[in-house]
Design an enzyme around this catalytic site. Structure first.
Site, PDB file in Angstrom:
ATOM      1  CB  SER A  17      -0.959  -0.022   1.189  1.00  0.00           C
ATOM      2  OG  SER A  17      -0.237  -0.158   2.375  1.00  0.00           O
ATOM      3  CB  CYS A  18      -0.162   4.800  -0.011  1.00  0.00           C
ATOM      4  SG  CYS A  18       0.533   6.456   0.050  1.00  0.00           S
ATOM      5  N   PRO A  19       3.171   4.291   0.386  1.00  0.00           N
ATOM      6  CG  PRO A  19       5.279   5.352   0.626  1.00  0.00           C
ATOM      7  CD  PRO A  19       4.275   4.479   1.364  1.00  0.00           C
TER       8      PRO A  19
END
Lengths: 85, 199
Positions: A17-19
């Site tokens: 997941s982000c980033p």
């Protein structure tokens, strides 16, 4: 139109997941040559907006296409990034 | 009509009261200014953005925003500096960064009232809960984000004054951390940066 035929390399960032999808895409793109196309396969739905924003704000790359599809029972988000010549 | 104007212009030309030396001087000055302009344009227009983040907090949750923004900005190809000061130093501290804690008290998002949050051991409980959430969501760990920042050339700085204030040793920090920097260094970089953030 599908860019699958032009793909030079595939980056699997499923589960990240982000980033990390953006960061790993950048790192993978750095190893490619001019005109190469990187296919990025992610499960993070935020990657649709993030990869788009990243490609817009980064010189030397073009986002050719993005698509959402089902793969092995889960939704994946596929991005095609080309290194500009 | 137009012929008349042209004739006037031509007639005025040679009568300008400038001698050869002055003309030469003016030409040289124009060249000099053009060079300066070109240099300024290159500086402004190199497309390279830069960002400076001041990281002041060292709890598990607050270590994330600077690291996520820094690694993402590096992915954009920006020049990124993160200046760590006060509790933010713990993010770069080899030992402490492995064991960042949540703070239960004063966090309005905690599911328990402050009176209970202040009980002994509560920080450990909420930290455990947070770590489980991070794992369950496949959110990158602090370690992973730090490695990424170092790999991507983010300049990680540790404020010298607070290293001494906290009684830390320069060797307590990761190898790639820049020490021996202070507020003036940070301000100078912030003045030149496109984006400046305090976290």
């Amino acid at each position: 139109m599908s860019y699958e035929a032009d793909v030079t390399d595939t980056l699997d960032v499923k589960g990240l997941s982000c980033p990390m999808p953006v960061v790993k895409t950048k790192q993978a793109v750095d190893d490619l040559g001019d005109g190469d196309v990187l296919e990025v396969v992610a499960t993070d739905s935020g990657s649709m907006s993030d990869l788009d924003g990243w490609a817009d704000g980064t010189s030397g790359v073009t986002l050719l296409d993005q698509e959402e599809r089902e793969e092995g029972g889960e939704n994946v988000f596929v991005h095609y990034v080309q290194v500009e010549e | 009509m137009s012929t008349e104007t042209d004739e006037t212009a031509e007639a005025d030309g040679p009568e300008l009261d400038i001698d050869a030396a002055e003309l030469e001087e003016l030409r040289a000055r124009v060249d000099e200014l053009e060079d300066e302009l070109a240099a300024v344009e290159t500086e402004v227009d190199d497309g390279q953005k830069s960002m400076v983040i001041i990281a002041t907090k060292g709890t598990l949750d607050m270590a994330y925003p600077p690291l996520i923004l820094a690694s993402t900005a590096a992915a954009f190809g920006w020049d990124v500096t993160v200046f760590h000061t006060f509790w933010g130093l713990d993010i770069l501290h080899e030992e402490h960064s492995q064991d960042l804690q949540m703070s239960s008290v004063g966090n309005p998002n905690m599911p328990v009232p402050n009176a209970i949050a202040s009980l002994p051991g509560m920080d450990r409980v909420t930290t455990k809960m947070m770590r489980k959430r991070i794992d369950d969501n496949d959110t990158a760990s602090i370690d992973e984000l730090l490695d990424t920042c170092f790999d991507m050339g983010v300049e990680m700085q540790a404020c010298q004054m607070t290293i001494e204030l906290m009684d830390y040793d320069e060797d307590d920090f990761y190898d790639d951390v820049t020490v021996g920097v202070g507020a003036a260094t940070a301000l100078e970089e912030m003045a030149d940066a496109d984006i400046q953030l305090l976290v």
